[in-house]
Design a protein around this motif. Structure first.
Motif, short mmCIF file in Angstrom:
data_model
loop_
_atom_site.label_atom_id
_atom_site.label_comp_id
_atom_site.label_asym_id
_atom_site.label_seq_id
_atom_site.Cartn_x
_atom_site.Cartn_y
_atom_site.Cartn_z
N SER A 52 0.82 -1.22 0.00
CA SER A 52 0.00 0.00 0.00
C SER A 52 0.85 1.26 0.00
O SER A 52 0.33 2.36 -0.20
CB SER A 52 -0.94 -0.01 1.20
OG SER A 52 -0.21 0.00 2.41
N ASN A 53 2.17 1.12 0.24
CA ASN A 53 3.07 2.27 0.19
C ASN A 53 3.55 2.56 -1.25
O ASN A 53 4.29 3.52 -1.44
CB ASN A 53 4.29 2.03 1.08
CG ASN A 53 3.91 1.93 2.54
OD1 ASN A 53 2.99 2.60 3.00
ND2 ASN A 53 4.62 1.06 3.27
N TYR A 54 3.12 1.75 -2.23
CA TYR A 54 3.65 1.84 -3.59
C TYR A 54 2.51 2.19 -4.57
O TYR A 54 1.34 1.84 -4.34
CB TYR A 54 4.31 0.52 -3.99
CG TYR A 54 5.53 0.18 -3.17
CD1 TYR A 54 6.80 0.46 -3.63
CD2 TYR A 54 5.39 -0.40 -1.91
CE1 TYR A 54 7.92 0.14 -2.87
CE2 TYR A 54 6.50 -0.71 -1.14
CZ TYR A 54 7.77 -0.44 -1.63
OH TYR A 54 8.86 -0.75 -0.88
N TYR A 55 2.91 2.84 -5.69
CA TYR A 55 1.96 3.24 -6.73
C TYR A 55 2.47 2.74 -8.09
O TYR A 55 3.69 2.75 -8.35
CB TYR A 55 1.79 4.76 -6.77
CG TYR A 55 0.94 5.31 -5.64
CD1 TYR A 55 -0.37 5.72 -5.87
CD2 TYR A 55 1.45 5.39 -4.35
CE1 TYR A 55 -1.16 6.22 -4.83
CE2 TYR A 55 0.67 5.88 -3.31
CZ TYR A 55 -0.63 6.30 -3.56
OH TYR A 55 -1.40 6.78 -2.54
N PHE A 56 1.51 2.28 -8.91
CA PHE A 56 1.82 1.83 -10.27
C PHE A 56 1.42 2.96 -11.23
O PHE A 56 0.35 3.57 -11.08
CB PHE A 56 1.03 0.56 -10.60
CG PHE A 56 1.32 0.01 -11.97
CD1 PHE A 56 2.32 -0.93 -12.16
CD2 PHE A 56 0.61 0.45 -13.09
CE1 PHE A 56 2.59 -1.44 -13.42
CE2 PHE A 56 0.89 -0.04 -14.35
CZ PHE A 56 1.88 -0.98 -14.52
N HIS A 57 2.31 3.25 -12.25
CA HIS A 57 2.06 4.34 -13.18
C HIS A 57 2.23 3.84 -14.63
O HIS A 57 3.09 2.98 -14.90
CB HIS A 57 3.04 5.51 -12.93
CG HIS A 57 3.07 5.97 -11.49
ND1 HIS A 57 2.13 6.83 -10.96
CD2 HIS A 57 3.93 5.67 -10.48
CE1 HIS A 57 2.42 7.05 -9.69
NE2 HIS A 57 3.52 6.35 -9.37
N TYR A 58 1.45 4.46 -15.52
CA TYR A 58 1.49 4.12 -16.94
C TYR A 58 1.79 5.41 -17.68
O TYR A 58 1.20 6.46 -17.42
CB TYR A 58 0.12 3.53 -17.35
CG TYR A 58 -0.17 3.52 -18.82
CD1 TYR A 58 0.64 2.80 -19.70
CD2 TYR A 58 -1.28 4.22 -19.35
CE1 TYR A 58 0.35 2.79 -21.07
CE2 TYR A 58 -1.57 4.20 -20.69
CZ TYR A 58 -0.75 3.49 -21.54
OH TYR A 58 -1.03 3.47 -22.88
N PHE A 59 2.81 5.38 -18.63
CA PHE A 59 3.15 6.59 -19.39
C PHE A 59 3.33 6.24 -20.86
O PHE A 59 3.64 5.09 -21.21
CB PHE A 59 4.43 7.25 -18.82
CG PHE A 59 5.64 6.36 -18.75
CD1 PHE A 59 6.51 6.23 -19.84
CD2 PHE A 59 5.92 5.62 -17.61
CE1 PHE A 59 7.62 5.42 -19.77
CE2 PHE A 59 7.05 4.81 -17.53
CZ PHE A 59 7.89 4.70 -18.62
N THR A 60 3.15 7.23 -21.75
CA THR A 60 3.17 7.00 -23.20
C THR A 60 3.89 8.11 -23.92
O THR A 60 3.98 9.24 -23.44
CB THR A 60 1.73 6.90 -23.76
OG1 THR A 60 1.07 8.16 -23.56
CG2 THR A 60 0.95 5.80 -23.07
N ASN A 61 4.48 7.71 -25.07
CA ASN A 61 4.97 8.66 -26.08
C ASN A 61 5.97 9.68 -25.53
O ASN A 61 6.07 10.80 -26.03
CB ASN A 61 3.79 9.41 -26.72
CG ASN A 61 2.79 8.45 -27.36
OD1 ASN A 61 3.20 7.41 -27.91
ND2 ASN A 61 1.50 8.77 -27.26
#
Length: 574
Positions: A52-61
């Motif tokens: 719960s201390n971590y975050y998942f991120h999605y990035f493009t281009n």
């Protein structure tokens, strides 16, 4: 003893060392370009991690902001993995995953990527605290991986076991950053066709690199994995690696024991020998280490020390103050401990010790109490006055005794005064000037007596001889006799007609008795008319002297003027 220190090359930059202290991405699959993707995350640490201390991120281009982010949940135990997948709206994922990110519906292409951070994204997404990522965030690049161009496009990539780098930098050139150019080949990964992420964990970064044998002497030590090792055994240490996983070094440690020797030493009491780093004079066992001069291990020498006691004799000598003692020619007159030494045939001394005690004289006290006029015999002397004397009482079997004798003389005062009642001139109050604890006996001269200290008595007119006898401490007595003239005219003044100035403390002065002070002038003459005494004080006292000499017994004339005018004769008796 020396301390053996083994050091290795541990000076790599923090960003260049293998980073197995947090979550690490070990697999990535792009199922359908722009639709479904999944990653496998591994916990290489020895502790459970709270996701719960971590975050998942999605990035493009190559944008510098995250397209979508989602907080993780649950926990990941040590040496365990989870799979995380998006939730595409136009593609059905063919494999099950541990965590499905329901808010991320878009997929990745060859120039897109994913990242994991500790905590949510920073205001400036580029400044977030990255844990690991796939592709370089903020740079538009389709990376070349394992020699495959566009290695992320509809492929699966698997981290090699010798690649322990977490990609936490976004500068495009550091060792822990994905490259900013698609011409740079990214090593440490294997590219394969799309398939489900492998079950369990196939990533094994902990490989033993070498074994080192170490030998040293007992008491030395070697620094292994941050601590000093002093005992034989097998120990492990980790060597940080550049651009790959750390290596484990196995040390086999062999500690050689000391060589043992023993010795026995005897010394005389009072001597000493240097053992165990100090001069020793107490019997016992002592350990010393003898360093080797040939490069071998030290020798442990055990020495048993024996103390040969001297033949000692002792005596106690008591002296009286002023006496002396001859001790082998030494004349001693003071208290102390004295010794004489004789060397025996074995080399050790024989000591004869004497303790001299000079005894102070015994002082005792004696106390004697007598009545005034009595005497007591002290040391053959008759003593009748109060005094303190000192004499010596011989003691044939010891030191003489000094006696301080005190003689106390008890004097009892039988003096008294009297006053007539202002209303009834026949009534008199007598006051004894003595201690209340004394015994009092009054004889008023008219057949009446009293045992009170301060009695009241009523007379008939006339002249009376009043006697007071006082018994005080120790039964000592005193007596006072005074004449009193009682008149019925109510007069306040009483003039005695006889007194005895013989210095016995009884009726020694000629004086008046009255109730209230008054103005007076009194003159006293002898029978030839010569003036012997005069006074203007009603409290006068005449002691029977004229010009410092006693006058003779006889009859004298007095004249009183003032408030009272009286003339009469006075008898002086010695």
């Amino acid at each position: 003893m020396s301390k053996l220190l083994l050091s290795f090359l541990l000076f790599f930059s923090v960003t260049l060392k293998a980073q197995l202290n947090d979550l690490i991405i070990t697999e990535f699959v792009d199922w359908s370009s722009g639709s479904g993707f999944a990653i496998k995350v591994y916990n290489p640490t020895s502790r459970s991690i709270n996701l719960s201390n971590y975050y998942f991120h999605y990035f493009t281009n190559g944008t510098s902001t995250f397209v979508a982010s989602e907080q993780l949940s649950g926990s990941l135990a040590s040496n365990q993995t989870i799979t995380i997948a998006n939730n595409p709206s136009d593609f059905t994922m063919p494999c099950s995953n541990t965590i499905v990110l329901t808010n991320i519906t878009a997929g990745t292409n060859d120039n897109d990527g994913v990242a994991i951070t500790i905590g949510p994204a920073a205001t400036n997404h580029m400044s977030s605290q990255f844990v690991d990522m796939i592709n370089c965030f903020g740079i538009d690049v389709a990376p070349k991986i394992d020699g495959t161009s566009k290695g992320l496009f509809k492929n699966k990539i698997t981290r090699n076991s010798d690649n322990c780098i977490r990609y936490t930098s976004t500068n495009g050139f550091s060792n822990n950053s994905w490259p900013s150019s698609s011409s740079v080949n990214v090593l440490g990964w294997t590219v394969s066709s799309v398939s489900c992420l492998s079950g369990g964990n196939s990533f094994n970064p902990f490989n033993t690199q070498q074994t080192i044998n170490l030998s040293f002497c007992q008491g030395d030590s070697v620094l292994i994995n941050g601590r000093y090792v002093k005992q034989s055994g097998t120990y492990r240490d980790t060597l940080p690696a550049f651009n790959k996983c750390d290596s484990i070094v196995v040390y086999t440690v062999n500690v050689d024991n000391f060589k043992q020797k023993s010795a026995a030493i005897s010394i005389c009491q009072g001597d000493s020998v240097f053992l165990q780093g100090a001069y020793q004079f107490v019997a016992g066992t002592y350990l010393d280490t003898i360093s080797s001069t040939t490069g071998g291990c030290d020798t442990l020498l055990t020495t048993i020390l024996t103390i040969n006691g001297a033949i000692n004799t002792a005596a106690n000598i008591d002296l009286c103050q002023g006496e002396t003692y001859n001790f082998n020619g030494q004349i001693i007159s003071t208290s102390g401990v004295y010794a004489d030494t004789t060397v025996l045939s074995g080399g050790c001394d024989s000591i004869h010790t004497i303790t001299i005690a000079v005894n102070s004289p015994i002082i005792i006290t004696e106390s004697y109490t007598i009545c005034d006029g009595e005497a007591v015999i002290v040391n053959g002397l008759s003593i009748s006055n109060a005094t303190t004397i000192r004499y010596i009482k011989p003691n044939p079997s010891g030191c003489d005794t000094i006696v301080d004798a005190t003689v106390n003389v008890i004097k009892v005062n039988a003096d008294f005064t009297f006053t007539s009642d202002p209303i009834n001139s026949l009534k008199f109050t007598f006051t004894a000037n003595g201690n209340a604890t004394n015994q009092y006996s009054w004889d008023f001269g008219d057949g009446n007596t009293s045992s009170q200290q301060n009695p009241i008595h009523t007379f008939l007119p006339g002249t009376y001889q009043v006697t007071l006898r006082v018994i005080g401490t120790n039964g000592c007595e005193s007596k006072e006799v005074k004449l009193i003239t009682v008149s019925a005219d109510g007069g306040d003044l009483f003039v005695p007609n006889v007194f005895t100035p013989n210095r016995d403390g009884v009726n020694d002065e000629f004086k008046l008795t009255f109730n209230t002070p008054f103005d007076i002038k009194i003159l006293i003459f002898n029978r030839w008319g010569e003036l012997l005494f005069e006074s203007n004080d009603c409290y006068f006292e005449w002691n029977g002297e004229y010009k410092g000499a006693d006058v003779q017994s006889g009859t004298y004339v007095y004249l009183i003027s003032g408030k009272y005018n009286r003339k009469g004769t006075l008898t002086l008796l010695r």
